[in-house]
Design an enzyme around this catalytic site. Sequence first.
Site, mmCIF file in Angstrom:
data_model
loop_
_atom_site.group_PDB
_atom_site.id
_atom_site.type_symbol
_atom_site.label_atom_id
_atom_site.label_comp_id
_atom_site.label_asym_id
_atom_site.label_seq_id
_atom_site.Cartn_x
_atom_site.Cartn_y
_atom_site.Cartn_z
ATOM 1 N N SER A 147 0.850 -1.190 0.000
ATOM 2 C CA SER A 147 0.000 0.000 0.000
ATOM 3 C C SER A 147 0.884 1.237 0.000
ATOM 4 O O SER A 147 1.969 1.227 0.600
ATOM 5 C CB SER A 147 -0.893 0.028 1.254
ATOM 6 O OG SER A 147 -1.512 1.282 1.418
ATOM 7 N N TYR A 160 -2.000 -1.410 10.285
ATOM 8 C CA TYR A 160 -2.036 -1.733 8.857
ATOM 9 C C TYR A 160 -0.806 -1.184 8.144
ATOM 10 O O TYR A 160 -0.137 -1.889 7.381
ATOM 11 C CB TYR A 160 -3.312 -1.155 8.247
ATOM 12 C CG TYR A 160 -3.475 -1.372 6.769
ATOM 13 C CD1 TYR A 160 -3.954 -2.588 6.278
ATOM 14 C CD2 TYR A 160 -3.177 -0.364 5.853
ATOM 15 C CE1 TYR A 160 -4.120 -2.792 4.913
ATOM 16 C CE2 TYR A 160 -3.346 -0.553 4.491
ATOM 17 C CZ TYR A 160 -3.806 -1.764 4.029
ATOM 18 O OH TYR A 160 -3.981 -1.956 2.671
#
Length: 255
Positions: A147, A160
């Site tokens: 990401s 995350y």
Amino acid sequence: MGPVTGSCAGKVVLVAGGTRGIGRACCLNLARAGATVVVSGRSEKNADEVVQAVSDLGGVASTAIHDISDVDATAAVVDDVHGKYGRIDALVANAGMNPYFIRAEKLTTEEWDDSLAVNLRGLFFAIQAAGKHMLAAGRGSIVTMSSVTAQRGTLRGLPYVAAKGGLDAMTRTLAVEWADRGVRVNGVAPGYIETDLTEGMRQNDSLRDMVLRKVPAARFGTPDEVAALATFLVSDAAAYMSGQVVTVDGGYVVS
């Protein structure tokens, strides 16, 4: 027909987290590129739907139902896939979850562990399990799904983001360790993509506009656009690429 990039004809590709969003798009695009696809995920119903969608394209697919956070179950599934097909040519390590939107000082140990159990620990042991078969065969390609938040950070997303940063480091380290044994390891770092994870902000006018002001392309990306890059990295067209984490984000990171 979708984007497709590079032929994957004859390859057996396991897609961890292949039932929804980017993972589903990877399964369909890999099938268009000629791969036999194994759809991995927790939901048998969702996995069966993806297999049917692949079949509708004229492709070949099967399911592998397990929870990525269960290391033993994952290893057993990978071995079963290898036993069924006699090979695993590639793994797209896409499984992930991000249910927490919490300030760092309020995080609990349970929330931290829950996130990393899937997004980092679970993915590593899936990669390890598939990697053992690839190393024995002397060939293979692993694609991790990271990401852009690992490069820029984001509010209230620490577990995350930390996991994705660890995944990027893992990608580069495995690339160095396994390159001389024929196994390539690369990553894809999507930006804001039209998936379940972004549905809430896309439905909220103020949040959507705030995000799009930061993205030079002024739009959300599509799962197919990410899948095209993952397919390229799986294919032999990327035979001299390893250790790279390639960003697909409409210019967000450099803006």
